[in-house]
Design a protein around this motif. Structure first.
Motif, PDB file in Angstrom:
ATOM      1  N   GLU A   1      -9.068  -7.960   0.152  1.00  0.00           N
ATOM      2  CA  GLU A   1     -10.154  -8.384   1.052  1.00  0.00           C
ATOM      3  C   GLU A   1     -10.464  -9.864   0.884  1.00  0.00           C
ATOM      4  OE1 GLU A   1     -13.355  -5.783   0.109  1.00  0.00           O
ATOM      5  OE2 GLU A   1     -12.601  -4.111   1.328  1.00  0.00           O
TER       6      GLU A   1
ATOM      7  N   ARG B   1      -7.798   0.741  -8.398  1.00  0.00           N
ATOM      8  CA  ARG B   1      -7.638   0.799  -6.940  1.00  0.00           C
ATOM      9  C   ARG B   1      -8.721  -0.021  -6.243  1.00  0.00           C
ATOM     10  NH1 ARG B   1      -4.384   4.393  -4.360  1.00  0.00           N
ATOM     11  NH2 ARG B   1      -3.295   6.002  -5.564  1.00  0.00           N
ATOM     12  N   LYS B   2      -9.935   0.048  -6.765  1.00  0.00           N
ATOM     13  CA  LYS B   2     -11.033  -0.725  -6.186  1.00  0.00           C
ATOM     14  C   LYS B   2     -10.794  -2.219  -6.359  1.00  0.00           C
ATOM     15  CE  LYS B   2     -15.100  -1.423  -4.371  1.00  0.00           C
ATOM     16  NZ  LYS B   2     -15.328  -1.184  -2.930  1.00  0.00           N
ATOM     17  N   LEU B   3     -10.335  -2.633  -7.539  1.00  0.00           N
ATOM     18  CA  LEU B   3     -10.033  -4.048  -7.762  1.00  0.00           C
ATOM     19  C   LEU B   3      -8.915  -4.520  -6.839  1.00  0.00           C
ATOM     20  CD1 LEU B   3     -10.116  -4.215 -11.675  1.00  0.00           C
ATOM     21  CD2 LEU B   3     -11.948  -4.775 -10.068  1.00  0.00           C
ATOM     22  N   ASP B   4      -7.938  -3.668  -6.621  1.00  0.00           N
ATOM     23  CA  ASP B   4      -6.837  -3.978  -5.706  1.00  0.00           C
ATOM     24  C   ASP B   4      -7.370  -4.240  -4.306  1.00  0.00           C
ATOM     25  OD1 ASP B   4      -4.545  -4.093  -4.199  1.00  0.00           O
ATOM     26  OD2 ASP B   4      -3.650  -2.266  -5.000  1.00  0.00           O
ATOM     27  N   THR B   5      -8.212  -3.334  -3.822  1.00  0.00           N
ATOM     28  CA  THR B   5      -8.780  -3.480  -2.482  1.00  0.00           C
ATOM     29  C   THR B   5      -9.618  -4.750  -2.365  1.00  0.00           C
ATOM     30  OG1 THR B   5      -8.856  -1.070  -2.230  1.00  0.00           O
ATOM     31  CG2 THR B   5     -10.246  -2.370  -0.756  1.00  0.00           C
ATOM     32  N   MET B   6     -10.394  -5.059  -3.385  1.00  0.00           N
ATOM     33  CA  MET B   6     -11.241  -6.250  -3.356  1.00  0.00           C
ATOM     34  C   MET B   6     -10.410  -7.525  -3.303  1.00  0.00           C
ATOM     35  SD  MET B   6     -14.098  -5.028  -6.166  1.00  0.00           S
ATOM     36  CE  MET B   6     -14.944  -6.602  -6.185  1.00  0.00           C
TER      37      MET B   6
ATOM     38  N   ILE C   1     -13.034  -9.957 -11.234  1.00  0.00           N
ATOM     39  CA  ILE C   1     -11.936  -9.007 -11.090  1.00  0.00           C
ATOM     40  C   ILE C   1     -10.882  -9.258 -12.166  1.00  0.00           C
ATOM     41  CG2 ILE C   1     -10.036  -8.290  -9.583  1.00  0.00           C
ATOM     42  CD1 ILE C   1     -11.857  -8.882  -7.198  1.00  0.00           C
TER      43      ILE C   1
ATOM     44  N   LYS D   1       0.824  -1.210   0.000  1.00  0.00           N
ATOM     45  CA  LYS D   1       0.000   0.000   0.000  1.00  0.00           C
ATOM     46  C   LYS D   1       0.852   1.252   0.000  1.00  0.00           C
ATOM     47  CE  LYS D   1      -4.082  -1.994   2.246  1.00  0.00           C
ATOM     48  NZ  LYS D   1      -4.988  -1.929   3.415  1.00  0.00           N
TER      49      LYS D   1
ATOM     50  N   PRO E   1      -9.173   4.856 -10.561  1.00  0.00           N
ATOM     51  CA  PRO E   1     -10.049   4.509  -9.425  1.00  0.00           C
ATOM     52  C   PRO E   1     -10.587   3.083  -9.520  1.00  0.00           C
ATOM     53  CG  PRO E   1     -10.598   6.678 -10.297  1.00  0.00           C
ATOM     54  CD  PRO E   1      -9.651   6.061 -11.272  1.00  0.00           C
ATOM     55  N   ALA E   2     -10.872   2.621 -10.734  1.00  0.00           N
ATOM     56  CA  ALA E   2     -11.356   1.247 -10.897  1.00  0.00           C
ATOM     57  C   ALA E   2     -10.287   0.239 -10.502  1.00  0.00           C
ATOM     58  CB  ALA E   2     -11.788   1.022 -12.351  1.00  0.00           C
TER      59      ALA E   2
END
Length: 477
Positions: free
Chosen positions: A221, A213-218, A296, A165, A210-211
C-alpha cells in the motif's frame, strides 16, 4: 494423471521458496541476495533480496485468472484442483477450447513442482536440500524476481504484484497443514464429558503469520501511494544542468545533489526534485510514510530475530567455536569487556572505528562466537578440590566470569546489529537456516527476512528524496 495428482498433493504439503533482504544483495541455496553485496555462496543468507527462482518464472498473466483450474475437465483429484485453483489458473470447460494453453500451464506446473520436490538436485540422485531449505530459498528467490529490479518509490507493476500474491499464497498455504494437537473437553448427547484431541495451527505460525501478511499488505500500500509525486527519477549520467522531467516544464537549475550512499549503490536511479524543492504537504507525507515503513522494518526484524533464536544451533557450529573467547575478540576488546565496571557497548563500538559493512560483519561473527564459547564454558562441570572451591568463593568464580563476558558480548552484538541494520546475516544465522528442518520456522524466517529487506529499502528511498529536497532548498536560500 495419477502421478500428477500425487505430485500436487506433495506440493500442497510442503514446497516453497521465494525472498535476506532485504534492503539489498546476497544469496541463498539457489542464490539469495543480501542487503549489501552479491556473492556466490549458496547459503550466505543476508537481509535482502536475491536472484531469480525457477518457481517464479514470469508467465503471461492473461493465462492466469481467478476462476479455477484449466485441468478440471480431465477429472483430476480434488487436491490437485485445489492447488491449481489457489494459483489462480483459468478453468476450461473443455480441452478443445484452448488445448495449447492447457498444455502450457500444465507443463509449467509440472516443472515447478518437480524442481521443488527435487530439492534443487536436478540430477535426481536424492542429494537435494531439505524441504525447509527449499521453501526458504523459494520465498527468497520470488522476492528477488518481483522486487529485485524495483528500485524506486512507485507502485509495483501489476503483473509483478499478481505474481507476488499468487505464488506467496501458494507457498504460505503449507502452513495450513502445520498443526499441533491439544486436549479439549467435549460433551456427548447423554451429558457425558470426555477429553479429546483436536488440532489447531501451531502457536508460532498462528501468532506470526497473520502479522507478516499484514506487514506485507502495508508495504504494498505504501508503494501504491506513490503513483503521483512531485519528485521523479533519472538514470545515472543522464542528469545535466538543463535536464527536465518528462511531461513537465519544471527545469532543474543545477545538477541534482545525491545522497552519499549513492556512491556505494551507483546502479540506483537518481532522485530529481524541482529547483525550489517539493511542497510542505509532500514533505510531510513522505515523512509519515517513512515512519510507517520504519515501524514495519522493526516489526519484521523482531519476528525474524525471534524465529532465528528459536532455531537449534547446529552441532557443526558448536564444534567450530574457538577454544578461547579472548583469542577470538582480541586482547584490547577483551580487556574492555572484562575490566570495565559499567560496560558500554556503544562506547566500545565508537572506539573501534568500523569503516565498512564487511568489518562490522566480521566483528559480529567474532563477538557471537566468543559469546557461545563463554556460555559453553560456564555450563561445563568443573572438577575441583574442596580447597579450590573455597578460593573461588572468595575470589571471582570462573563460571561467573564467563557469564558476565557472555552477557556483555550479547549486548555488544545487539548494539552492533542496531547500529548497522543492513548487516548481512552472521555465520550462525546462515548455519541455522542451512541445517533447519522445521518447515514452519523456515517459512516465517524467510518471509520476515524479505519483508524486512523491502521495508528497509522503502525507508532508504524516502530518505534519499528528503535529502535531495533539503539540499536543493538550502541551495536556494
Amino acid at each position: 494423471m495419477d502421478n500428477i495428482s500425487s505430485t500436487d498433493e506433495s506440493y500442497d504439503v510442503g514446497y516453497g521458496y521465494q525472498p535476506s533482504p532485504s534492503s539489498i544483495d546476497d544469496q541463498s541455496p539457489t542464490e539469495t541476495t543480501g542487503l549489501s553485496t552479491l556473492s556466490g555462496n549458496s547459503f550466505a543468507y543476508c537481509r535482502t533480496n536475491s536472484e531469480t527462482s525457477a518457481f517464479s518464472e514470469h508467465t503471461d498473466e492473461n493465462s492466469w485468472s481467478e476462476a479455477g483450474s484449466p485441468l478440471s475437465s480431465r477429472s483430476l483429484k480434488s487436491p490437485t484442483r485445489a492447488v491449481l485453483s489457489r494459483l489462480g489458473m483459468r478453468q476450461h470447460k473443455t480441452i478443445a477450447d484452448d488445448p495449447d494453453t492447457v498444455d502450457l500451464e500444465l507443463e509449467l506446473m509440472k516443472e515447478r513442482f518437480s524442481k521443488l520436490l527435487l530439492g534443487e538436485d536436478m540430477s535426481g540422485g536424492g542429494k537435494g536440500v531439505a524441504t525447509a531449505v527449499t521453501i526458504s530459498n523459494s520465498i527468497t528467490n520470488l522476492y528477488a524476481s518481483v522486487f529485485g529490479q524495483h528500485q524506486r518509490l512507485e507502485p509495483l507493476h501489476p503483473d509483478k504484484k499478481i505474481m507476488w500474491k499468487r505464488e506467496m499464497n501458494c507457498l504460505l498455504s503449507v502452513c495450513d497443514y502445520i498443526v499441533e494437537f491439544v486436549s479439549t473437553s467435549q460433551m456427548l448427547q447423554d451429558g457425558t464429558t470426555i477429553e479429546a484431541l483436536t488440532s489447531r495451527p501451531r502457536s508460532d505460525i498462528h501468532i506470526n503469520l497473520p502479522a507478516l501478511r499484514k506487514l506485507d499488505t502495508m508495504l504494498l500500500e505504501i508503494l501504491d501511494s506513490f503513483e503521483a509525486t512531485e519528485f521523479w527519477y533519472a538514470e545515472k549520467g543522464s542528469i545535466s544542468n538543463n535536464s527536465t522531467r518528462a511531461g513537465s516544464f519544471r527545469k532543474i537549475v543545477q545538477v541534482q545533489p545525491q545522497p552519499q550512499r549513492k556512491e556505494e549503490k551507483w546502479w540506483l536511479p537518481v532522485v530529481c526534485v524541482p529547483s525550489d524543492g517539493i511542497t510542505e504537504k509532500e514533505r510531510k507525507n513522505l515523512r509519515h510514510k517513512r515512519d510507517c515503513a520504519n515501524q514495519i522494518h522493526k516489526a519484521a526484524m523482531a519476528i525474524n530475530s525471534s524465529i532465528l533464536a528459536e532455531m537449534e544451533i547446529p552441532e557443526s557450529y558448536m564444534t567450530s567455536l574457538p577454544k578461547s573467547g579472548k583469542a577470538s575478540v582480541g586482547d584490547s576488546m577483551y580487556r574492555h569487556m572484562y575490566s570495565a565496571e559499567k560496560f558500554s557497548p556503544e562506547q566500545l563500538l565508537d572506539s573501534l572505528n568500523i569503516s565498512s559493512e564487511h568489518e562490522a560483519l566480521e566483528l559480529a561473527d567474532k563477538v557471537e562466537a566468543s559469546m557461545y564459547t563463554w556460555r559453553r564454558k560456564s555450563c561445563l562441570p568443573q572438577a575441583k578440590s574442596s580447597w579450590i572451591m573455597v578460593k573461588d568463593l572468595v575470589s571471582d568464580d570462573r563460571t561467573d566470569k564467563n557469564n558476565v563476558l557472555a552477557e556483555r558480548a550479547e549486548s555488544l552484538l545487539y548494539c552492533l546489529k542496531q547500529r548497522y541494520p543492513e548487516l548481512s546475516q552472521t555465520t550462525l544465522d546462515t548455519s541455522k537456516i542451512h541445517f533447519n528442518r522445521d518447515v514452519g520456522k523456515a517459512i516465517l524466517e524467510s518471509y520476515s527476512r524479505v519483508l524486512e529487506s523491502l521495508a528497509f529499502n522503502v525507508v532508504a528511498w524516502i530518505e534519499d528524496v528528503l535529502f535531495v529536497d533539503k539540499t536543493m532548498k538550502n541551495q536556494e536560500e
